[in-house]
Design a protein around this motif. Structure first.
Motif, PDB file in Angstrom:
ATOM      1  N   VAL A   1      10.190   7.941 -33.570  1.00 31.44           N
ATOM      2  CA  VAL A   1      11.449   8.387 -32.962  1.00 31.44           C
ATOM      3  C   VAL A   1      11.254   8.673 -31.480  1.00 31.44           C
ATOM      4  N   GLU A   2      10.145   9.316 -31.121  1.00 25.77           N
ATOM      5  CA  GLU A   2       9.894   9.633 -29.725  1.00 25.77           C
ATOM      6  C   GLU A   2       9.727   8.368 -28.892  1.00 25.77           C
ATOM      7  N   ALA A   3       9.013   7.373 -29.426  1.00 30.59           N
ATOM      8  CA  ALA A   3       8.821   6.118 -28.695  1.00 30.59           C
ATOM      9  C   ALA A   3      10.144   5.374 -28.533  1.00 30.59           C
ATOM     10  N   GLU A   4      10.963   5.382 -29.569  1.00 26.86           N
ATOM     11  CA  GLU A   4      12.258   4.700 -29.500  1.00 26.86           C
ATOM     12  C   GLU A   4      13.191   5.381 -28.498  1.00 26.86           C
ATOM     13  N   LEU A   5      13.211   6.723 -28.537  1.00 28.57           N
ATOM     14  CA  LEU A   5      14.056   7.469 -27.595  1.00 28.57           C
ATOM     15  C   LEU A   5      13.612   7.227 -26.156  1.00 28.57           C
ATOM     16  N   TRP A   6      12.310   7.286 -25.911  1.00 24.65           N
ATOM     17  CA  TRP A   6      11.782   7.124 -24.551  1.00 24.65           C
ATOM     18  C   TRP A   6      12.028   5.714 -24.021  1.00 24.65           C
ATOM     19  N   ALA A   7      11.867   4.710 -24.885  1.00 23.04           N
ATOM     20  CA  ALA A   7      12.121   3.328 -24.462  1.00 23.04           C
ATOM     21  C   ALA A   7      13.589   3.133 -24.098  1.00 23.04           C
ATOM     22  N   SER A   8      14.478   3.736 -24.870  1.00 24.18           N
ATOM     23  CA  SER A   8      15.906   3.634 -24.575  1.00 24.18           C
ATOM     24  C   SER A   8      16.245   4.331 -23.265  1.00 24.18           C
ATOM     25  N   LEU A   9      15.649   5.515 -23.054  1.00 25.79           N
ATOM     26  CA  LEU A   9      15.927   6.272 -21.837  1.00 25.79           C
ATOM     27  C   LEU A   9      15.388   5.557 -20.607  1.00 25.79           C
ATOM     28  N   LEU A  10      14.222   4.912 -20.732  1.00 28.10           N
ATOM     29  CA  LEU A  10      13.654   4.170 -19.612  1.00 28.10           C
ATOM     30  C   LEU A  10      14.544   2.998 -19.211  1.00 28.10           C
TER      31      LEU A  10
ATOM     32  N   ASP B   1      27.897  14.841 -11.139  1.00 22.62           N
ATOM     33  CA  ASP B   1      28.312  15.313 -12.457  1.00 22.62           C
ATOM     34  C   ASP B   1      27.376  14.738 -13.492  1.00 22.62           C
ATOM     35  N   VAL B   2      27.654  15.045 -14.757  1.00 17.35           N
ATOM     36  CA  VAL B   2      26.865  14.516 -15.858  1.00 17.35           C
ATOM     37  C   VAL B   2      27.307  13.089 -16.154  1.00 17.35           C
ATOM     38  N   CYS B   3      26.338  12.226 -16.398  1.00 11.14           N
ATOM     39  CA  CYS B   3      26.627  10.828 -16.684  1.00 11.14           C
ATOM     40  C   CYS B   3      26.387  10.562 -18.166  1.00 11.14           C
ATOM     41  N   GLN B   4      27.384  10.011 -18.845  1.00  8.30           N
ATOM     42  CA  GLN B   4      27.254   9.657 -20.257  1.00  8.30           C
ATOM     43  C   GLN B   4      27.087   8.145 -20.376  1.00  8.30           C
ATOM     44  N   VAL B   5      25.973   7.725 -20.963  1.00  9.24           N
ATOM     45  CA  VAL B   5      25.648   6.297 -21.068  1.00  9.24           C
ATOM     46  C   VAL B   5      25.282   5.978 -22.511  1.00  9.24           C
ATOM     47  N   TYR B   6      25.858   4.886 -23.018  1.00 15.02           N
ATOM     48  CA  TYR B   6      25.511   4.411 -24.368  1.00 15.02           C
ATOM     49  C   TYR B   6      24.673   3.149 -24.234  1.00 15.02           C
ATOM     50  N   HIS B   7      23.486   3.168 -24.862  1.00 18.25           N
ATOM     51  CA  HIS B   7      22.580   2.021 -24.830  1.00 18.25           C
ATOM     52  C   HIS B   7      22.792   1.199 -26.097  1.00 18.25           C
ATOM     53  N   HIS B   8      23.404   0.017 -25.937  1.00 23.27           N
ATOM     54  CA  HIS B   8      23.806  -0.778 -27.105  1.00 23.27           C
ATOM     55  C   HIS B   8      22.599  -1.284 -27.885  1.00 23.27           C
ATOM     56  N   GLN B   9      21.514  -1.647 -27.222  1.00 22.44           N
ATOM     57  CA  GLN B   9      20.361  -2.221 -27.918  1.00 22.44           C
ATOM     58  C   GLN B   9      19.708  -1.220 -28.878  1.00 22.44           C
ATOM     59  N   SER B  10      19.616   0.039 -28.482  1.00 26.54           N
ATOM     60  CA  SER B  10      18.948   1.035 -29.333  1.00 26.54           C
ATOM     61  C   SER B  10      19.924   1.906 -30.106  1.00 26.54           C
TER      62      SER B  10
ATOM     63  N   ASP C   1      20.907   9.796 -31.281  1.00 28.32           N
ATOM     64  CA  ASP C   1      20.630   8.479 -31.876  1.00 28.32           C
ATOM     65  C   ASP C   1      21.877   7.889 -32.523  1.00 28.32           C
ATOM     66  N   CYS C   2      23.020   8.080 -31.874  1.00 27.44           N
ATOM     67  CA  CYS C   2      24.292   7.548 -32.371  1.00 27.44           C
ATOM     68  C   CYS C   2      25.257   7.397 -31.202  1.00 27.44           C
ATOM     69  N   HIS C   3      26.379   6.789 -31.457  1.00 25.31           N
ATOM     70  CA  HIS C   3      27.403   6.650 -30.419  1.00 25.31           C
ATOM     71  C   HIS C   3      28.255   7.917 -30.390  1.00 25.31           C
ATOM     72  N   ARG C   4      28.434   8.465 -29.203  1.00 21.90           N
ATOM     73  CA  ARG C   4      29.190   9.712 -29.032  1.00 21.90           C
ATOM     74  C   ARG C   4      30.438   9.424 -28.205  1.00 21.90           C
ATOM     75  N   VAL C   5      31.560   9.977 -28.643  1.00 20.83           N
ATOM     76  CA  VAL C   5      32.803   9.805 -27.905  1.00 20.83           C
ATOM     77  C   VAL C   5      32.881  10.855 -26.809  1.00 20.83           C
ATOM     78  N   GLU C   6      33.799  10.673 -25.872  1.00 17.12           N
ATOM     79  CA  GLU C   6      33.891  11.528 -24.692  1.00 17.12           C
ATOM     80  C   GLU C   6      34.215  12.971 -25.047  1.00 17.12           C
ATOM     81  N   LYS C   7      35.038  13.192 -26.045  1.00 22.26           N
ATOM     82  CA  LYS C   7      35.449  14.557 -26.368  1.00 22.26           C
ATOM     83  C   LYS C   7      34.300  15.392 -26.924  1.00 22.26           C
TER      84      LYS C   7
END
Length: 489
Positions: A401-410, A426-435, A455-461
């Motif tokens: 999980v740590e390796a997957e999270l770090w690869a996505s963040l990189l 401000d805070v930036c919200q980014v969804y990584h489609h590959q991971s 580790d999921c898709h989050r909506v703006e609210k």
């Protein structure tokens, strides 16, 4: 010189040194009233006593953190600055009048002929004393005005909404200049205590600011030494305050009464403590490797703000996959990794570079690193990132999980700035489609970003509590909240 002046002046300055400003003002005003009612035509002495009474008033406001005043009806923007400037003008006129020997001496001679010989009307010694004290008080007040300007700059930046960080190196350089305005050794022993207070204030500010600049450059040893120097200055100042308190009262009375420590001194303790808490977070991995996790938690809990516990609690509350601080290490040319590193080996016969001519206290850290949010320049090395803190701490994330999270963040951090929403304001919200990870990013320093990952898709609210927390973390780590407290509400 002999006379009552020799007892009045030490009494006034002793009360000023002990922060007993009302008592100092009363002594000065009573002596001035006594001189004026006696009928002696001595203009310098009553005028100087009036200046000392005014000095006690403005010093009380300054040390009680009434440095910046609130705007109001028929109230100036900064009445304290105006009071210091008026006092500076009065002392300058006194110094000029005291050095005008023929005119001043004739006044004293006329007074002595009318009232008879008296120690208080001898004139010569008093004239020289007033001239010397006025000159040194002017340099002291000049330094005070520069410090007021410094505090105004910090406060204005905290309230401006500007998301850029303060240039701690530039601020530390300005404190060095202020300290040089008032030299260490003063010729008048009466003013030595005031100079000591000023010197300790400048030493604390300079050490803390240099420590914050070293934290920005992720220099472990330099930051540690500067923060330790700030602690030593505060401890030395506290001993000086308690020593004068014990002279004014008995030891038992001091313990029961409590020390009348000024608000500015307490605020400086908070600044140093906040910088230390920030240091503990940025170098958590290096510090934790030197002890057990339980001992580390105990030590961090003693700080006014335990950022590690705060991040752990937030991580559990919002049920995030991971919370981490990321450093762009490629933005630091001399960066060798976390922790302390020995100097590089030099073969025999190779001369070391000559040390700088300035004293160690005046060696200032480099300017703040450039932000990685700017587009990379031609020929720039590959950007590299490093996690300086990750949550959960115990138990840690699984390796997969740590390796997957770090690869996505990189993948997100390594993108061109134009491909990302703005990170700076401000805070930036980014969804990584590959991971399939959603990342919330907030720039804390030019090279440090706080990231909250799911580790999921989050909506703006769903992002409201995360955005609020990251913005609050930014304000605290950049001392914005602390600088904003300089002005009373």
């Amino acid at each position: 010189m002999e006379g009552k002046e020799l007892t009045v002046l030490p009494a006034i300055f002793q009360q000023l040194a002990a922060f007993n400003y009302n008592k100092a003002k009363d002594i000065a005003e009573k002596e001035r009233s006594a001189v004026c009612s006696s009928g002696l035509a001595i203009p310098l002495w009553p005028s100087f006593l009036a200046c000392l009474a005014q000095l006690a008033t403005v010093e009380k406001l300054y040390m009680n953190l009434n440095i910046l005043n609130i705007k109001g009806f028929l109230r100036k923007e900064n009445s304290l600055r105006a009071s210091y400037e008026g006092l500076l003008t009065d002392l300058s006129e006194l110094e000029i009048g005291a050095t005008n020997v023929p005119t001043t001496q004739s006044i004293f001679n006329e007074a002595s002929q009318e009232a008879g010989p008296s120690p208080r009307s001898s004139g010569g010694g008093l004239r020289e004393l007033v001239s010397s004290l006025s000159a040194e008080l002017r340099s002291f007040i000049t330094a005070r005005l520069c410090l007021i300007k410094f505090y105004e700059k910090c406060y204005n930046h905290s309230c401006s909404g500007d998301s850029s960080c303060l240039d701690y190196g530039d601020l530390a350089a300005s404190i060095v200049d202020i300290a040089n305005t008032c030299p260490d050794g003063c010729s008048q022993p009466l003013l030595s205590a005031l100079h000591d207070h000023l010197k300790h204030e400048c030493d604390v500010l300079q050490s803390v600011l240099q420590g914050l600049c070293s934290i920005q450059h992720h220099s472990f040893l330099s930051a540690l030494l500067h923060l330790d120097a700030a602690h030593e200055s505060l401890t030395s100042w506290q001993k000086l305050i308690l020593c004068r308190e014990s002279k004014k009262y008995s030891l038992g009375s001091v313990l029961l009464k409590g020390s009348s420590v000024p608000a500015l001194f307490q605020w400086l303790w908070q600044v140093r403590a906040t910088a230390t808490a920030k240091f503990s977070l940025y170098f958590f991995n290096s510090l934790a490797s030197q002890t057990t996790l339980n001992d580390m938690k105990t030590l961090l809990a003693k700080q006014p703000t335990d950022y590690v516990a705060k991040l752990v609690s937030f991580h559990r509350r919002v049920d995030a996959t991971g919370v981490c601080l990321v450093l762009e290490s490629s933005g630091l040319p001399d960066y060798q990794g976390p922790g302390y590193h020995l100097q590089r080996y030099r073969p025999p016969g190779v001369r070391r570079p000559s040390p700088p001519s300035s004293p160690p206290s005046a060696r200032l850290p480099p300017p703040p690193p450039t932000s990685y949010h700017t587009a990379p320049q031609a020929g720039q090395t590959i950007r590299s990132f490093e996690r300086i803190f990750i949550c959960p701490v115990s138990p840690p994330l699984s390796c997969d999980v740590e390796a997957e999270l770090w690869a996505s963040l990189l993948c997100i951090l390594g993108k061109h700035p134009e491909q990302l929403p703005p990170l700076k304001d401000d805070v930036c919200q980014v969804y990584h489609h590959q991971s399939g990870y959603t990342h919330y990013l907030r720039a804390i320093e030019p090279l440090v970003t706080a990231a909250v990952s799911y580790d999921c898709h989050r909506v703006e609210k769903d992002s409201v509590p995360v955005r609020a927390f990251l913005n609050d973390l930014y304000l605290q780590l950049n001392l914005t909240t602390l600088f904003a407290s300089l002005k009373p509400r």
